[in-house]
Enzyme design. Structure first.
Site, mmCIF file in Angstrom:
data_model
loop_
_atom_site.group_PDB
_atom_site.id
_atom_site.type_symbol
_atom_site.label_atom_id
_atom_site.label_comp_id
_atom_site.label_asym_id
_atom_site.label_seq_id
_atom_site.Cartn_x
_atom_site.Cartn_y
_atom_site.Cartn_z
ATOM 1 N N LYS A 149 -12.819 -10.544 40.355
ATOM 2 C CA LYS A 149 -11.643 -11.350 40.041
ATOM 3 C C LYS A 149 -10.431 -10.428 39.975
ATOM 4 C CE LYS A 149 -9.237 -13.951 36.547
ATOM 5 N NZ LYS A 149 -9.103 -14.183 35.099
ATOM 6 N N GLY A 192 -3.902 -17.273 27.400
ATOM 7 C CA GLY A 192 -4.086 -17.267 25.959
ATOM 8 C C GLY A 192 -3.188 -18.203 25.179
ATOM 9 N N ALA A 219 -6.711 -19.711 32.823
ATOM 10 C CA ALA A 219 -5.660 -19.366 31.860
ATOM 11 C C ALA A 219 -4.955 -20.587 31.288
ATOM 12 C CB ALA A 219 -4.610 -18.427 32.463
ATOM 13 N N GLY A 220 -4.810 -20.585 29.961
ATOM 14 C CA GLY A 220 -4.015 -21.580 29.276
ATOM 15 C C GLY A 220 -4.754 -22.785 28.728
ATOM 16 N N ASN A 257 -11.764 -18.401 28.178
ATOM 17 C CA ASN A 257 -12.058 -17.290 27.281
ATOM 18 C C ASN A 257 -11.494 -17.563 25.890
ATOM 19 O OD1 ASN A 257 -11.724 -13.632 27.406
ATOM 20 N ND2 ASN A 257 -12.826 -14.939 26.025
#
Length: 258
Positions: free
Chosen positions: A101, A162, A188-189, A210
């Site tokens: 990635k 995040g 993401a987000g 994550n």
């Protein structure tokens, strides 16, 4: 007979459309429990931040067996092409990983991708034989350029890394999906399970999570909720939702009323 819904990503066939990260947990044990509960069979690993091989310290491999789950090395923390290329070449030397990635960040405040550096890096990595999954902006034009230079998957952000803000631009994500011949994975987000369901209902091939799991009050329970959310969203997409109508439409027929 029901056609099997397989998830082909680069050179892999995955059972789960949920990919999870390995950072931000309190410790490797908590990470391993959350990953198991999520049902994911691929995890991202920040090569520059997560200890993989130093046996003098606890290693991720002690808790998450790379023989049982696919590792996806990433370039988190890289702000230029040179650092990103060096990091992934190191990952290849350390573990033989060629499915990777790529993320090349533009600044430390918003962590948006530097698309010029990202496209340049993708082209180099593809020429070197890597299978590259690429973190990118939600710009359909830039996403298509990544596919044109050989990206194995497009990974547009939902919102800043995040942030937990969820998908901020459904229209652009939908256009990217429509234009892409390679898998599109939201990256993401994402903040909570319903965000993942929305991503899958839009037609995304997968979701990478994550912070939303690792920073939850109960990461193990949150991991399970994301597992169910991704499955639910995918099934809703395959089922084909009803058309939207801004007028009322009775669920029971009006003919033959007494």
């Amino acid at each position: 007979m029901k056609k099997k819904d397989t998830f082909k990503l680069a050179n892999l066939k995955l059972k789960s459309r949920l990919i999870v990260g390995t950072g931000k947990y309190r410790n490797f044990l908590e990470a391993s429990k959350a990953i198991k509960e999520s049902g994911a069979d691929m995890v991202t690993v920040a090569v520059r931040r997560v200890n993989i091989l130093d046996k003098k310290k606890p290693t991720l491999m002690d808790y998450v067996d790379p023989k049982k789950i696919n590792y996806l090395p990433n370039t988190a923390g890289c702000f230029n092409s040179e650092d990103a290329l060096r990091t992934l070449r190191l990952a290849r030397e350390m573990g033989g990983w060629k499915t990777v990635k790529l993320e090349v960040l533009a600044n430390k405040r918003n962590l948006f991708p530097d698309m010029i550096e990202t496209i340049k890096s993708t082209k180099v990595l593809v020429e070197e034989g890597f299978r590259v999954l690429v973190y990118c902006s939600d710009d359909p034009i830039q996403a298509k350029k990544l596919e044109d230079v050989g990206a194995s998957a497009i990974m547009p952000l939902a919102s800043p890394i995040g942030s937990g803000l969820g998908i901020q631009n459904k229209i652009n994500i939908s256009i990217i999906i429509k234009n892409s011949k390679v898998p599109v994975i939201i990256d993401a987000g994402i903040g909570t399970a319903s965000d993942a369901t929305i991503a899958m209902e839009l037609g995304c091939d997968g979701v990478l999570i994550n912070s939303a799991i690792a920073k939850a009050k109960n990461p193990i329970l949150m991991a399970r909720s994301f597992k169910n959310a991704v499955i639910s969203g995918r099934e809703a997409f395959l089922a084909g939702r009803m058309k939207k109508n801004f007028l009322g439409n009775p669920s029971s027929p009006l003919a033959g009323l007494i």
